[in-house]
Design a protein around this motif. Structure first.
Motif, PDB file in Angstrom:
ATOM      1  N   ALA A  26     -17.641   4.350  -1.179  1.00  0.00           N
ATOM      2  CA  ALA A  26     -18.223   5.673  -0.912  1.00  0.00           C
ATOM      3  C   ALA A  26     -18.232   6.022   0.579  1.00  0.00           C
ATOM      4  O   ALA A  26     -17.193   5.958   1.244  1.00  0.00           O
TER       5      ALA A  26
ATOM      6  N   LEU B   8       1.842   1.301  -6.850  1.00  0.00           N
ATOM      7  CA  LEU B   8       1.701   0.592  -8.126  1.00  0.00           C
ATOM      8  C   LEU B   8       1.221   1.565  -9.192  1.00  0.00           C
ATOM      9  O   LEU B   8       0.320   2.375  -8.923  1.00  0.00           O
TER      10      LEU B   8
ATOM     11  N   SER C 170       0.807  -1.212   0.000  1.00  0.00           N
ATOM     12  CA  SER C 170       0.000   0.000   0.000  1.00  0.00           C
ATOM     13  C   SER C 170       0.841   1.262   0.000  1.00  0.00           C
ATOM     14  O   SER C 170       1.928   1.312   0.581  1.00  0.00           O
TER      15      SER C 170
ATOM     16  N   SER D  27      -9.887   6.260   4.731  1.00  0.00           N
ATOM     17  CA  SER D  27     -10.293   5.567   5.964  1.00  0.00           C
ATOM     18  C   SER D  27     -10.066   6.337   7.273  1.00  0.00           C
ATOM     19  O   SER D  27     -10.938   6.309   8.142  1.00  0.00           O
TER      20      SER D  27
ATOM     21  N   ASN E 200     -19.419   5.550  11.704  1.00  0.00           N
ATOM     22  CA  ASN E 200     -20.528   4.880  12.376  1.00  0.00           C
ATOM     23  C   ASN E 200     -21.208   3.885  11.437  1.00  0.00           C
ATOM     24  O   ASN E 200     -20.783   3.690  10.296  1.00  0.00           O
TER      25      ASN E 200
ATOM     26  N   TYR F 295     -16.875   1.317   6.249  1.00  0.00           N
ATOM     27  CA  TYR F 295     -16.816   0.616   7.542  1.00  0.00           C
ATOM     28  C   TYR F 295     -18.063  -0.235   7.734  1.00  0.00           C
ATOM     29  O   TYR F 295     -17.973  -1.403   8.103  1.00  0.00           O
ATOM     30  N   GLN F 296     -19.211   0.365   7.502  1.00  0.00           N
ATOM     31  CA  GLN F 296     -20.466  -0.343   7.803  1.00  0.00           C
ATOM     32  C   GLN F 296     -20.730  -1.501   6.838  1.00  0.00           C
ATOM     33  O   GLN F 296     -21.597  -2.325   7.096  1.00  0.00           O
TER      34      GLN F 296
ATOM     35  N   HIS G  65      -0.428   4.070   1.338  1.00  0.00           N
ATOM     36  CA  HIS G  65      -0.694   4.627   2.677  1.00  0.00           C
ATOM     37  C   HIS G  65      -1.054   3.508   3.643  1.00  0.00           C
ATOM     38  O   HIS G  65      -1.657   2.507   3.236  1.00  0.00           O
TER      39      HIS G  65
HETATM   40  P1  FAD Z   1      -8.991   4.017   1.381  1.00  0.00           P
HETATM   41  O1  FAD Z   1      -9.130   4.133   2.839  1.00  0.00           O
HETATM   42  O2  FAD Z   1      -8.863   5.287   0.611  1.00  0.00           O
HETATM   43  O3  FAD Z   1      -7.747   3.100   1.104  1.00  0.00           O
HETATM   44  C1  FAD Z   1      -7.234   2.900  -0.180  1.00  0.00           C
HETATM   45  C2  FAD Z   1      -5.876   2.257  -0.020  1.00  0.00           C
HETATM   46  O4  FAD Z   1      -5.336   1.927  -1.293  1.00  0.00           O
HETATM   47  C3  FAD Z   1      -4.850   3.180   0.649  1.00  0.00           C
HETATM   48  O5  FAD Z   1      -4.087   2.452   1.568  1.00  0.00           O
HETATM   49  C4  FAD Z   1      -3.997   3.652  -0.528  1.00  0.00           C
HETATM   50  O6  FAD Z   1      -2.679   4.013  -0.157  1.00  0.00           O
HETATM   51  C5  FAD Z   1      -4.008   2.394  -1.369  1.00  0.00           C
HETATM   52  N1  FAD Z   1      -3.687   2.634  -2.776  1.00  0.00           N
HETATM   53  C6  FAD Z   1      -4.467   3.273  -3.684  1.00  0.00           C
HETATM   54  N2  FAD Z   1      -3.853   3.289  -4.890  1.00  0.00           N
HETATM   55  C7  FAD Z   1      -2.676   2.640  -4.731  1.00  0.00           C
HETATM   56  C8  FAD Z   1      -1.607   2.336  -5.593  1.00  0.00           C
HETATM   57  N3  FAD Z   1      -1.619   2.691  -6.885  1.00  0.00           N
HETATM   58  N4  FAD Z   1      -0.530   1.667  -5.092  1.00  0.00           N
HETATM   59  C9  FAD Z   1      -0.496   1.298  -3.783  1.00  0.00           C
HETATM   60  N5  FAD Z   1      -1.496   1.566  -2.919  1.00  0.00           N
HETATM   61  C10 FAD Z   1      -2.569   2.233  -3.386  1.00  0.00           C
HETATM   62  N6  FAD Z   1     -17.923   4.993   6.187  1.00  0.00           N
HETATM   63  C11 FAD Z   1     -18.704   4.352   7.091  1.00  0.00           C
HETATM   64  O7  FAD Z   1     -18.956   3.151   6.973  1.00  0.00           O
HETATM   65  N7  FAD Z   1     -19.248   5.034   8.146  1.00  0.00           N
HETATM   66  C12 FAD Z   1     -19.015   6.368   8.333  1.00  0.00           C
HETATM   67  O8  FAD Z   1     -19.501   6.956   9.303  1.00  0.00           O
HETATM   68  C13 FAD Z   1     -18.212   7.052   7.401  1.00  0.00           C
HETATM   69  N8  FAD Z   1     -17.966   8.376   7.544  1.00  0.00           N
HETATM   70  C14 FAD Z   1     -17.152   9.018   6.653  1.00  0.00           C
HETATM   71  C15 FAD Z   1     -16.881  10.371   6.834  1.00  0.00           C
HETATM   72  C16 FAD Z   1     -16.022  11.024   5.978  1.00  0.00           C
HETATM   73  C17 FAD Z   1     -15.721  12.480   6.193  1.00  0.00           C
HETATM   74  C18 FAD Z   1     -15.406  10.315   4.920  1.00  0.00           C
HETATM   75  C19 FAD Z   1     -14.430  10.981   3.999  1.00  0.00           C
HETATM   76  C20 FAD Z   1     -15.685   8.981   4.723  1.00  0.00           C
HETATM   77  C21 FAD Z   1     -16.567   8.315   5.571  1.00  0.00           C
HETATM   78  N9  FAD Z   1     -16.892   6.960   5.403  1.00  0.00           N
HETATM   79  C22 FAD Z   1     -17.668   6.309   6.314  1.00  0.00           C
HETATM   80  C23 FAD Z   1     -16.441   6.226   4.215  1.00  0.00           C
HETATM   81  C24 FAD Z   1     -15.192   5.400   4.457  1.00  0.00           C
HETATM   82  O9  FAD Z   1     -14.192   6.202   5.018  1.00  0.00           O
HETATM   83  C25 FAD Z   1     -14.722   4.819   3.128  1.00  0.00           C
HETATM   84  O10 FAD Z   1     -15.757   4.111   2.483  1.00  0.00           O
HETATM   85  C26 FAD Z   1     -13.573   3.860   3.351  1.00  0.00           C
HETATM   86  O11 FAD Z   1     -12.559   4.469   4.109  1.00  0.00           O
HETATM   87  C27 FAD Z   1     -13.011   3.355   2.031  1.00  0.00           C
HETATM   88  O12 FAD Z   1     -11.984   2.465   2.347  1.00  0.00           O
HETATM   89  P2  FAD Z   1     -11.010   1.914   1.242  1.00  0.00           P
HETATM   90  O13 FAD Z   1     -10.124   0.959   1.944  1.00  0.00           O
HETATM   91  O14 FAD Z   1     -11.784   1.464   0.060  1.00  0.00           O
HETATM   92  O15 FAD Z   1     -10.216   3.206   0.725  1.00  0.00           O
END
Ligand code: FAD
Length: 365
Positions: A334, A175, A35, A48, A54, A338-339, A37
């Motif tokens: 989106a 990547l 990753s 994340s 929540n 988490y949920q 990050h």
């Molecule tokens: P990310 O957390 O963005 O992780 C993506 C990962 O992929 C990262 O580690 C990144 O470094 C890695 N990556 C991407 N491209 C590459 C690459 N080319 N090479 C290597 N690594 C790469 N959700 C809920 O369920 N409940 C809530 O109350 C809620 N509240 C929210 C409030 C806010 C203000 C926001 C912004 C979001 C909220 N969400 C909530 C949504 C939730 O945060 C996201 O749906 C979730 O974090 C998405 O997770 P993810 O792992 O898909 O993406």
């Protein structure tokens, strides 16, 4: 017979980490997460850490999102009861709806959440419809139930630690193309790559999903305690602004939100929006500012902006062969990563089993 499998997961957000944890229960899998990050980082490309987070279900009945949300509740419930160090706690929750928000950006987002006969009424405990006399001024509907709030600063490292304990390897890497993933596994030979790159699935070579875009969210984190978790479907300040208040577990402060700005990549907090968020929060929840009832009573820890990984058709959890190698996509969660995390991760697990089954069947021919 269980097949051995080397697997690389790209991404260490809540989706990648939960998937790694679910798959790590299979002792015959050797898993590496790579990753850009990792937990501990705060970056606009990493959604994340910014989440509340929540459990506010929003999936429409019959959708895969609804299925994932429904399947995730029991695990969040178990973590609340049995694993206090995960940083999740129960919250007495109030959800208010205003009829005039029905067609707005936030009203559409909360369409299922604000229903008085919501599909999740039998999933979360203590669901009840509020009487008209219990509603704040200007609200037309309301429900009260028990939900959870997750302290993401504690929960993401918790997930990472659980994965490490199960033998998962973690590596930093960026990547430019999904086909680079296998080179991060020590064996050099990988059966399946799982793509958990969130918003950056829109820019990753071999994927380049043009239907993925940011849904900007701005928050204020304060030390004040609200006593309840509460949200309203919209505001009179703008089509894409809503109010939500949630107190994170184990001293994580209280998150005040928010907005859903489709298509905005802006990483810096807007001070005017921050002011509106704080004003709406003390108006809705005077317990936040018991001394004067004013915004000046709020003790701000920080302002923040996160980009939700939106996807037009909802989360993509499906398998695809890219350059002759199996990739399972798992991105586009989106505002509900988490949920829906455990339900989504188990769907990915099902796809891993399907692929391994196919490979075994071919080997027997
Ligand atoms: P990310 O957390 O963005 O992780 C993506 C990962 O992929 C990262 O580690 C990144 O470094 C890695 N990556 C991407 N491209 C590459 C690459 N080319 N090479 C290597 N690594 C790469 N959700 C809920 O369920 N409940 C809530 O109350 C809620 N509240 C929210 C409030 C806010 C203000 C926001 C912004 C979001 C909220 N969400 C909530 C949504 C939730 O945060 C996201 O749906 C979730 O974090 C998405 O997770 P993810 O792992 O898909 O993406």
């Amino acid at each position: 017979m269980a097949a051995n499998a080397n697997i690389v997961i790209v991404g260490a957000g809540v989706v990648g980490l939960t998937t790694a944890l679910v798959l790590s229960k299979h002792k015959n899998f050797s898993i590496t997460v790579v990753s850009k990050h990792m937990p501990g980082d705060y970056d606009i490309e990493y959604a994340s850490p910014w989440a509340g987070a929540n459990y506010f279900p929003v999936g429409t009945p019959g959708s895969s999102l609804q299925r994932f949300e429904k399947a995730t509740w029991p695990e969040l419930d178990r973590l609340c009861r049995e694993v206090p160090e995960a940083g999740i706690h129960y919250q007495n929750t109030f959800v208010y709806g205003r009829k005039k928000d029905a067609g707005t950006t936030t009203g559409q987002w909360f369409k299922e959440l604000v229903k008085e006969n919501a599909w999740f009424k039998d999933v979360v405990p203590n669901f009840r419809v509020l009487g008209k006399e219990e509603l704040p001024a200007g609200c037309d509907t309301g429900t009260n139930f028990t939900s959870v709030c997750i302290n993401t600063a504690v929960y993401l490292p918790y997930l990472l630690g659980q994965c490490v304990k199960q033998g998962v390897t973690f590596k930093r890497g960026i990547l430019s193309h999904i086909s680079e993933a296998p080179s991060y596994h020590s064996s050099g030979s990988v059966l399946i790559t799982i793509n958990c790159t969130g918003l950056l699935a829109s820019k990753l070579g071999g994927v380049m999903d043009g239907t993925v875009y940011p849904g900007r969210g701005q928050i204020v984190v304060v030390r004040n305690e609200p006593g309840v978790m509460v949200t309203v479907s919209g505001t009179d300040d703008g089509d894409d602004e809503a109010t939500y208040i949630m107190q994170r577990a184990v001293g994580g402060g209280t998150i005040l939100g928010g907005c859903l700005q489709h298509g905005s990549w802006e990483s810096q907090p807007d001070p005017n929006l921050a002011q509106r968020i704080m004003q709406r929060s003390v108006d809705l929840c005077p317990a936040l500012a018991p001394k004067t009832g004013k915004v000046s009573d709020l003790s701000v820890i920080r302002h923040g902006v996160g980009l939700r990984p939106m996807r037009k058709a909802g989360p993509r959890v499906e398998k695809e062969k890219i350059d002759g190698k199996w990739v399972i996509h798992q991105y586009g969660h989106a505002g509900y990563g988490y949920q829906s995390s455990f339900g989504s991760a188990r769907e990915a697990e099902k796809l891993v089993k399907e692929i391994l089954g196919e490979i075994l069947a071919k080997a027997k021919l």
